[in-house]
Design a protein around this motif. Structure first.
Motif, mmCIF file in Angstrom:
data_model
loop_
_atom_site.group_PDB
_atom_site.id
_atom_site.type_symbol
_atom_site.label_atom_id
_atom_site.label_comp_id
_atom_site.label_asym_id
_atom_site.label_seq_id
_atom_site.Cartn_x
_atom_site.Cartn_y
_atom_site.Cartn_z
ATOM 1 N N ASP A 237 0.833 -1.201 0.000
ATOM 2 C CA ASP A 237 0.000 0.000 0.000
ATOM 3 C C ASP A 237 0.872 1.258 0.000
ATOM 4 O OD1 ASP A 237 -2.695 1.461 0.681
ATOM 5 O OD2 ASP A 237 -1.216 2.197 2.131
ATOM 6 N N GLY A 242 -5.415 3.739 2.908
ATOM 7 C CA GLY A 242 -5.117 2.336 3.195
ATOM 8 C C GLY A 242 -5.779 1.396 2.202
ATOM 9 N N CYS A 254 -6.779 -3.879 7.335
ATOM 10 C CA CYS A 254 -6.319 -2.752 6.520
ATOM 11 C C CYS A 254 -4.797 -2.665 6.550
ATOM 12 C CB CYS A 254 -6.938 -1.455 7.038
ATOM 13 S SG CYS A 254 -6.465 0.011 6.065
ATOM 14 N N LYS A 256 -1.709 -0.150 5.646
ATOM 15 C CA LYS A 256 -1.455 1.266 5.378
ATOM 16 C C LYS A 256 0.047 1.532 5.400
ATOM 17 C CE LYS A 256 -3.470 5.758 6.269
ATOM 18 N NZ LYS A 256 -4.503 6.524 7.001
#
Length: 287
Positions: A237, A242, A254, A256
């Motif tokens: 990412d 995210g 998620c 990020k």
């Protein structure tokens, strides 16, 4: 079976320097020295699983089931011959040519004649390979090849020279083989992509330059990517909001400004939860 593994190759190698040694030490001593070289060379061929091995005066002909093995055997032969000490200041050296058995047409012995012409056209202590064979080497082996010095060689057809850099380790070759057969299939709104050794990266984001363009205000211009690296597929990412990952049999999470090794199957949401917007999720599955 891949094309590299199924291609038979021929290695032709001779020992140069016998005439000078005979003049200085006599035919018997020179013959003994050449025989010692050939014995070392034949052991190298056997170590790399030569399928056919012929020993002749000053010459060895060996056949291999793949290009990498043929070239590694030739390199090992050269190192073993180099390691022998000079005799009365004269050192025997190896010359080798490696070609595909299919080269030269259907005439019996055509491949061997081509390899012998490579040897005759190049300097001693040189290993040359036909350009056709070089195309079937693994990427790590191909990187060891270089252009022949035109001033010092008279190769009869396009050929390359094996340099002196260390060869790839067995672990590196295994990893490369693993990567070459691994594939991940990715789909989004009816379109499909394949990530493999030939196309190891897939980009997605809001900008049109990405492979997958997701038109959503929560998606960054260059949002994320899937990358094949060291035999594994990573989701990385680089976004503001995210990247959400929902893998089969696991809870959604998620990622990020980081990366995560993907499992066999799942969905990816760029800046949004997959559960909230499945229609704009990117699907992936290992092939």
């Amino acid at each position: 079976m891949n094309e590299r593994a199924a291609t038979r190759c021929l290695l032709y190698a001779d020992v140069a320097g016998r005439v000078r040694l005979s003049v200085k030490l006599g035919e018997a001593e020179a013959g003994y020295a050449v025989e010692r070289c050939l014995n070392r060379m034949s052991r190298c061929a056997e170590a790399y699983s030569a399928e056919g091995l012929e020993l002749r005066p000053e010459v060895i002909v060996a056949r291999f089931g793949d290009a990498d093995s043929a070239l590694l055997a030739a390199r090992e032969m050269r190192e073993r011959v180099r390691a022998l000490p000079p005799m009365s200041g004269i050192k025997l050296v190896l010359r080798a040519g490696v070609v595909l058995e299919s080269e030269g047409g259907d005439e019996e012995g055509a491949a061997e004649k081509m390899a012998a012409r490579l040897v005759d056209g190049c300097n001693p202590d040189t290993i040359t390979v036909s350009e056709s064979l070089s195309e079937l080497l693994s990427p790590s082996m191909r990187r060891l090849l270089g252009k022949l010095d035109d001033a010092a060689s008279n190769a009869p057809f396009p050929a390359l020279e094996l340099g002196n850099a260390p060869p790839p380790t067995p672990a590196e070759l295994r990893q490369e083989a693993l990567q070459s057969v691994r594939q991940m299939r990715v789909s989004f709104r009816g379109q499909k992509w394949v990530i493999d050794a030939a196309h190891p990266t897939l980009l997605f984001g809001r900008e049109t330059g990405n492979d997958i363009v997701v038109s959503d205000p929560r998606v960054s211009r260059q949002h994320a990517r899937i990358e094949l690296r060291n035999g594994l597929f990573y989701l990385a990412d680089s976004s503001t909001n995210g990247t959400y990952l929902l893998e089969e049999g696991a809870a959604e999470h998620c990622i990020k400004r980081g990366e995560f090794a993907l499992s066999e199957k799942g969905h990816i949401g760029c800046g949004f939860s997959v559960g909230d917007n499945m229609s704009d999720a990117v699907a992936f599955a290992l092939d």
